[in-house]
Write a protein that holds these residues in place. Structure first.
Motif, PDB file in Angstrom:
ATOM      1  N   THR A   1     -42.045  -6.359 -29.729  1.00  0.00           N
ATOM      2  CA  THR A   1     -40.989  -5.724 -28.932  1.00  0.00           C
ATOM      3  C   THR A   1     -41.346  -4.332 -28.426  1.00  0.00           C
ATOM      4  O   THR A   1     -40.571  -3.748 -27.661  1.00  0.00           O
ATOM      5  CB  THR A   1     -39.697  -5.616 -29.760  1.00  0.00           C
ATOM      6  OG1 THR A   1     -39.902  -4.685 -30.835  1.00  0.00           O
ATOM      7  CG2 THR A   1     -39.311  -6.979 -30.340  1.00  0.00           C
ATOM      8  N   LYS A   2     -42.494  -3.775 -28.899  1.00  0.00           N
ATOM      9  CA  LYS A   2     -42.873  -2.399 -28.563  1.00  0.00           C
ATOM     10  C   LYS A   2     -41.827  -1.387 -29.024  1.00  0.00           C
ATOM     11  O   LYS A   2     -41.618  -0.349 -28.409  1.00  0.00           O
ATOM     12  CB  LYS A   2     -43.099  -2.249 -27.055  1.00  0.00           C
ATOM     13  CG  LYS A   2     -44.197  -3.148 -26.510  1.00  0.00           C
ATOM     14  CD  LYS A   2     -44.376  -2.979 -25.015  1.00  0.00           C
ATOM     15  CE  LYS A   2     -45.442  -3.924 -24.471  1.00  0.00           C
ATOM     16  NZ  LYS A   2     -45.613  -3.804 -23.021  1.00  0.00           N
ATOM     17  N   HIS A   3     -41.169  -1.723 -30.124  1.00  0.00           N
ATOM     18  CA  HIS A   3     -40.125  -0.864 -30.683  1.00  0.00           C
ATOM     19  C   HIS A   3     -40.535  -0.403 -32.074  1.00  0.00           C
ATOM     20  O   HIS A   3     -40.844  -1.218 -32.938  1.00  0.00           O
ATOM     21  CB  HIS A   3     -38.797  -1.625 -30.757  1.00  0.00           C
ATOM     22  CG  HIS A   3     -37.687  -0.838 -31.406  1.00  0.00           C
ATOM     23  ND1 HIS A   3     -36.986   0.138 -30.732  1.00  0.00           N
ATOM     24  CD2 HIS A   3     -37.171  -0.875 -32.665  1.00  0.00           C
ATOM     25  CE1 HIS A   3     -36.077   0.666 -31.549  1.00  0.00           C
ATOM     26  NE2 HIS A   3     -36.180   0.064 -32.725  1.00  0.00           N
ATOM     27  N   TYR A   4     -40.536   0.915 -32.270  1.00  0.00           N
ATOM     28  CA  TYR A   4     -40.860   1.482 -33.571  1.00  0.00           C
ATOM     29  C   TYR A   4     -39.614   1.509 -34.451  1.00  0.00           C
ATOM     30  O   TYR A   4     -38.584   2.044 -34.058  1.00  0.00           O
ATOM     31  CB  TYR A   4     -41.398   2.899 -33.417  1.00  0.00           C
ATOM     32  CG  TYR A   4     -42.839   2.967 -33.022  1.00  0.00           C
ATOM     33  CD1 TYR A   4     -43.838   2.821 -33.968  1.00  0.00           C
ATOM     34  CD2 TYR A   4     -43.205   3.164 -31.695  1.00  0.00           C
ATOM     35  CE1 TYR A   4     -45.172   2.874 -33.601  1.00  0.00           C
ATOM     36  CE2 TYR A   4     -44.535   3.221 -31.316  1.00  0.00           C
ATOM     37  CZ  TYR A   4     -45.507   3.073 -32.277  1.00  0.00           C
ATOM     38  OH  TYR A   4     -46.833   3.124 -31.920  1.00  0.00           O
ATOM     39  N   LEU A   5     -39.732   0.968 -35.630  1.00  0.00           N
ATOM     40  CA  LEU A   5     -38.596   0.980 -36.539  1.00  0.00           C
ATOM     41  C   LEU A   5     -38.476   2.305 -37.282  1.00  0.00           C
ATOM     42  O   LEU A   5     -37.414   2.637 -37.784  1.00  0.00           O
ATOM     43  CB  LEU A   5     -38.719  -0.171 -37.542  1.00  0.00           C
ATOM     44  CG  LEU A   5     -38.661  -1.577 -36.925  1.00  0.00           C
ATOM     45  CD1 LEU A   5     -38.851  -2.633 -38.009  1.00  0.00           C
ATOM     46  CD2 LEU A   5     -37.344  -1.793 -36.208  1.00  0.00           C
ATOM     47  N   GLY A   6     -39.570   3.043 -37.379  1.00  0.00           N
ATOM     48  CA  GLY A   6     -39.523   4.342 -38.031  1.00  0.00           C
ATOM     49  C   GLY A   6     -39.909   4.281 -39.500  1.00  0.00           C
ATOM     50  O   GLY A   6     -40.079   3.209 -40.097  1.00  0.00           O
ATOM     51  N   ALA A   7     -39.989   5.468 -40.097  1.00  0.00           N
ATOM     52  CA  ALA A   7     -40.436   5.580 -41.491  1.00  0.00           C
ATOM     53  C   ALA A   7     -39.407   5.033 -42.477  1.00  0.00           C
ATOM     54  O   ALA A   7     -39.740   4.780 -43.643  1.00  0.00           O
ATOM     55  CB  ALA A   7     -40.737   7.043 -41.818  1.00  0.00           C
ATOM     56  N   TRP A   8     -38.172   4.815 -42.012  1.00  0.00           N
ATOM     57  CA  TRP A   8     -37.138   4.338 -42.928  1.00  0.00           C
ATOM     58  C   TRP A   8     -37.472   2.964 -43.501  1.00  0.00           C
ATOM     59  O   TRP A   8     -36.938   2.578 -44.558  1.00  0.00           O
ATOM     60  CB  TRP A   8     -35.779   4.286 -42.223  1.00  0.00           C
ATOM     61  CG  TRP A   8     -35.700   3.297 -41.089  1.00  0.00           C
ATOM     62  CD1 TRP A   8     -35.958   3.539 -39.780  1.00  0.00           C
ATOM     63  CD2 TRP A   8     -35.360   1.906 -41.188  1.00  0.00           C
ATOM     64  NE1 TRP A   8     -35.807   2.396 -39.033  1.00  0.00           N
ATOM     65  CE2 TRP A   8     -35.429   1.377 -39.871  1.00  0.00           C
ATOM     66  CE3 TRP A   8     -34.998   1.060 -42.229  1.00  0.00           C
ATOM     67  CZ2 TRP A   8     -35.159   0.044 -39.592  1.00  0.00           C
ATOM     68  CZ3 TRP A   8     -34.722  -0.274 -41.951  1.00  0.00           C
ATOM     69  CH2 TRP A   8     -34.798  -0.770 -40.646  1.00  0.00           C
ATOM     70  N   THR A   9     -38.360   2.225 -42.854  1.00  0.00           N
ATOM     71  CA  THR A   9     -38.715   0.895 -43.367  1.00  0.00           C
ATOM     72  C   THR A   9     -39.425   0.983 -44.719  1.00  0.00           C
ATOM     73  O   THR A   9     -39.486  -0.018 -45.445  1.00  0.00           O
ATOM     74  CB  THR A   9     -39.622   0.152 -42.371  1.00  0.00           C
ATOM     75  OG1 THR A   9     -40.770   0.967 -42.068  1.00  0.00           O
ATOM     76  CG2 THR A   9     -38.880  -0.137 -41.081  1.00  0.00           C
ATOM     77  N   ASN A  10     -39.960   2.157 -45.065  1.00  0.00           N
ATOM     78  CA  ASN A  10     -40.585   2.316 -46.382  1.00  0.00           C
ATOM     79  C   ASN A  10     -39.573   2.156 -47.512  1.00  0.00           C
ATOM     80  O   ASN A  10     -39.953   1.882 -48.658  1.00  0.00           O
ATOM     81  CB  ASN A  10     -41.261   3.682 -46.495  1.00  0.00           C
ATOM     82  CG  ASN A  10     -42.486   3.793 -45.607  1.00  0.00           C
ATOM     83  OD1 ASN A  10     -43.223   2.830 -45.431  1.00  0.00           O
ATOM     84  ND2 ASN A  10     -42.709   4.966 -45.035  1.00  0.00           N
ATOM     85  N   LEU A  11     -38.281   2.313 -47.185  1.00  0.00           N
ATOM     86  CA  LEU A  11     -37.244   2.132 -48.201  1.00  0.00           C
ATOM     87  C   LEU A  11     -37.202   0.699 -48.714  1.00  0.00           C
ATOM     88  O   LEU A  11     -36.698   0.438 -49.813  1.00  0.00           O
ATOM     89  CB  LEU A  11     -35.876   2.531 -47.629  1.00  0.00           C
ATOM     90  CG  LEU A  11     -35.699   4.014 -47.258  1.00  0.00           C
ATOM     91  CD1 LEU A  11     -34.360   4.233 -46.588  1.00  0.00           C
ATOM     92  CD2 LEU A  11     -35.817   4.889 -48.504  1.00  0.00           C
ATOM     93  N   PHE A  12     -37.719  -0.241 -47.910  1.00  0.00           N
ATOM     94  CA  PHE A  12     -37.729  -1.638 -48.358  1.00  0.00           C
ATOM     95  C   PHE A  12     -38.606  -1.829 -49.594  1.00  0.00           C
ATOM     96  O   PHE A  12     -38.415  -2.795 -50.343  1.00  0.00           O
ATOM     97  CB  PHE A  12     -38.212  -2.555 -47.236  1.00  0.00           C
ATOM     98  CG  PHE A  12     -37.182  -2.799 -46.168  1.00  0.00           C
ATOM     99  CD1 PHE A  12     -35.970  -3.409 -46.472  1.00  0.00           C
ATOM    100  CD2 PHE A  12     -37.413  -2.412 -44.855  1.00  0.00           C
ATOM    101  CE1 PHE A  12     -35.011  -3.629 -45.497  1.00  0.00           C
ATOM    102  CE2 PHE A  12     -36.467  -2.637 -43.863  1.00  0.00           C
ATOM    103  CZ  PHE A  12     -35.259  -3.244 -44.185  1.00  0.00           C
TER     104      PHE A  12
END
Length: 704
Positions: free
Chosen positions: A228-239
């Motif tokens: 999608t060329k969309h950055y989810l950001g650093a918050w994904t590290n919370l997973f």
């Protein structure tokens, strides 16, 4: 009799407990001191580039090692204080003043800490000197630097010693703050039962959380960006916290859930063991979780070394020419005669020497450097995007020996064999060349790739792209551009003589003769610099470059860095040795922490279950049955964390290698084989540790 005399007699009576504390603190101090002495020595500092990613990685490794040592020192101190709890409680029960007892205990801890830390400092210095001397002997052909003790290394070691001493004081103060004498007396027998009943659904949830945490934290961001060329950001590290929850649930289930199933006799035979486990469930699960995480960290550190080395070896073996360098026309060139004269001094014969002219010209492209407020990638087409390098088809054929037929108005990119388009770069981004003499554009069309590794610059995209064009188009570009100087690319091979020393001398002479406009970093774009100057803005890469012609072993960040394979192979070995040494330190710290925590937990299991085992013996249980119960308790500390740590890290490494390009090549398969051997070695270490702990606790309880 004074308290100091009492503590002195208690020290003589409890030598084993004191030796354990002295060993743990001294061992931690020795590891960190030797690490710091090596890290701060000229031998390592002159190998790592200033401000580079490599140096940052090394400091992150040190932080992990330092935290790991603090963890197992705190566990060792906690176990020591548990041993001291009965003595302290008895003194308080007899009327001793709590403040006086606390001061005496702290003085005892300080005495132990000073002795162990002094021994650790001395041992660390000796160990670092041995390692540094051996390292210098092995790498004597590629570096002139030697190991030496430095003031920063000594100061940082002393600071770490003070941190450990502060930790011991905090733990001792917390221990003495308990107001209830019975709590102190019963510290050794304290139980921490698991109060929750769990079912199979709890296990299933744990597995789902664990897999979801890894997939959502590691795989999903890459997949989403590519699709999608969309950055989810650093918050994904919370997973990853979800994976931690899942791991905790797996461990809880293994301790608390036992069912009759198809073999009820086995269930009833182990019923006492299951009950003993549940009475200490919370503390056992916490320890199992810490052991698992430390195993994962230690194996990850070790796995990094073969993974990095395989990639480096594979890239060097792909070069078709042994020597390659290029320079601008502003430089007083090192000619073929100069090269052959230097080679003759080292008995080296130069073969297949060839050179060709390259043109620098601005071309169009797509800027994908930024994202919008929603995290979507912004794509901006620019007529004058960046500076490219162009080479004529005939010169490319002369350099590579490959026959090429390029139609007028088209170009072909020089790329690596396994090069692929990605989110930021496309092969066909450039569709016209800017001719600055006439302020016009020359349309160009992408016509495919050519593969010749010795001519690939960096990633081969954007400002590092090199393009092969038709001879007539090459002449037209040459006639139409004047903003940037022409460049000369040189390639050749050699045989015989001392190729390493020849490479070093050629590197030194080349690096010493470059003009100022070639002293730029590998990320430097001359067109971006020109645009910044015209706008009156500061260009971010000005003055940021690293190279040392007299010390080629030091990693360079230099756009015009030559590629001399004999030298790079030797220095790759040096870099590999540095990283091997530093990452192995982390692995040793993690595995040492695993050993201390596992052994401490095993002894705690024995101490906590001693009354139960004593009662069972009075009821008629023989030693064989009691040893079986103890073995089942201690085995729980080792088996599941070892399986999860070793198998989990192997699975993650496999996923990591596969995520690079969606496949595993021969070098990556070899890497996985090496990682499997490392995991087996870690499992063997755990097994030996288990046998040692079982024997020690069995003897302590008189069940030998």
């Amino acid at each position: 009799m004074t308290l100091s005399k009492i503590w002195e007699k208690l020290r003589k009576k409890n030598k084993n407990q004191y030796r354990q504390l002295l060993f743990c603190v001294g061992f931690a101090m020795m590891l960190i001191t030797s690490y710091l002495m090596m890290l701060m020595s000229p031998l390592i500092q002159q190998t790592l580039p200033e401000g580079g990613d490599s140096r940052k990685q090394v400091y992150m490794i040190f932080a992990l090692a330092a935290v790991g040592c603090i963890v197992f020192v705190s566990y060792a101190a906690g176990l020591f204080l548990r041993y001291k709890s009965r003595e302290t409680g008895v003194l308080l029960a007899l009327g001793a003043d709590k403040k006086h007892v606390g001061r005496a205990l702290k003085a005892d801890i300080v005495r132990c800490g000073v002795l162990s830390m002094a021994a650790g400092l001395l041992g660390g210095c000796i160990l670092s000197w041995i390692i540094g001397t051996a390292f210098k002997a092995v790498m004597s052909e590629v570096t002139d630097q030697s190991f030496s003790f430095t003031l920063p290394g000594i100061i940082l070691s002393i600071v770490y010693a003070l941190i450990l001493m502060g930790l011991l004081m905090v733990l001792t103060s917390r221990f003495m703050k308990r107001s209830n004498i019975m709590d102190i007396l019963n510290e050794q027998r304290k139980q921490e039962p698991l109060r929750k009943m769990v079912s199979s659904a709890y296990l299933v949830r744990g597995i789902i959380f664990l897999l979801a945490g890894v997939l959502l934290g590691f795989v999903m961001p890459t997949v989403v960006v590519n699709l999608t060329k969309h950055y989810l950001g650093a918050w994904t590290n919370l997973f990853y916290l979800l994976a931690l929850v899942g791991l905790y649930q797996l461990l809880v289930y293994s301790v608390s859930c036992h069912k009759r199933g198809r073999h009820p006799q086995r269930y009833y035979s182990n019923l006492v063991s299951y009950g003993m486990l549940k009475f200490q469930g919370r503390s056992i699960v916490r320890n199992m979780l810490v052991i698992t995480l430390l195993l994962l960290g230690g194996l990850f550190a070790v796995f990094y070394v073969p993974t990095n080395n395989a990639a480096m070896s594979s890239s060097l073996s792909a070069y078709e020419s042994m020597y390659g360098y290029y320079y601008t026309d502003d430089m007083d060139p090192i000619t073929q005669d100069d090269v052959e004269k230097i080679a003759s001094d080292y008995g080296v014969t130069v073969e297949n020497y060839r050179q060709a002219t390259m043109i620098q010209a601005v071309g169009s492209g797509v800027n994908r450097d930024d994202t919008d407020d929603n995290g979507d990638l912004i794509e901006i087409y620019e007529d004058r995007h960046c500076l490219y390098e162009f080479i004529s088809a005939s010169d490319y054929q002369h350099l590579s020996g490959q026959q090429v037929d390029i139609e007028p108005g088209t170009y072909r990119l020089i790329q690596l064999p396994d090069s692929q388009e990605n989110l930021f770069f496309r092969f066909d981004d450039m569709d016209k060349v800017y001719l600055d003499r006439t302020n016009t554009f020359m349309p160009m069309e992408y016509a495919g790739n050519l593969t010749y590794v010795s001519l690939v610059q960096g990633r081969g995209f954007d400002y590092e792209a090199r393009m092969v064009v038709n001879d007539s188009d090459f002449q037209r570009i040459m006639d139409g551009t004047a903003l940037f100087p022409e460049e000369t690319q040189v390639l050749f091979d050699s045989r015989g003589g001392d190729e390493l020393e020849f490479s070093r001398e050629l590197y030194r002479q080349f690096g010493s003769s470059i003009p100022e406009d070639m002293k730029v970093s590998g990320s430097y774009d001359f067109w971006a610099k020109m645009q910044a100057d015209e706008a009156g803005e500061e260009y971010g890469y000005d003055g940021i470059f690293t190279y040392d012609p007299d010390n080629p072993v030091k990693e360079a960040d230099w756009l015009y860095e030559p590629h001399f394979i004999p030298m790079e192979e030797a220095y790759a070995t040096a870099s590999y040795a540095v990283y091997l040494m530093l990452f192995v330190y982390v692995a040793i710290v993690c595995l040492a922490a695993v050993g201390i925590i596992s052994w401490s937990r095993s002894r705690s299991v024995g101490l906590s279950n001693a009354p139960v085992l004593s009662d069972l013996r009075k009821l008629g249980a023989d030693r064989i049955y009691l040893r079986m119960l103890l073995r089942q308790q201690i085995k729980k500390v080792y088996v599941l964390p070892t399986i999860i740590g070793c198998v989990g890290m192997l699975a993650f490494e496999l996923l990591l290698l596969n995520m690079n390009d969606g496949r595993l090549d021969s070098s990556e398969l070899l890497t996985m084989a090496v990682c499997c051997l490392v995991a087996l070695a870690a499992a063997l270490y755990q097994y030996l540790l288990y046998r040692f702990s079982l024997k020690n606790v069995t003897g302590m309880l008189g069940l030998g």
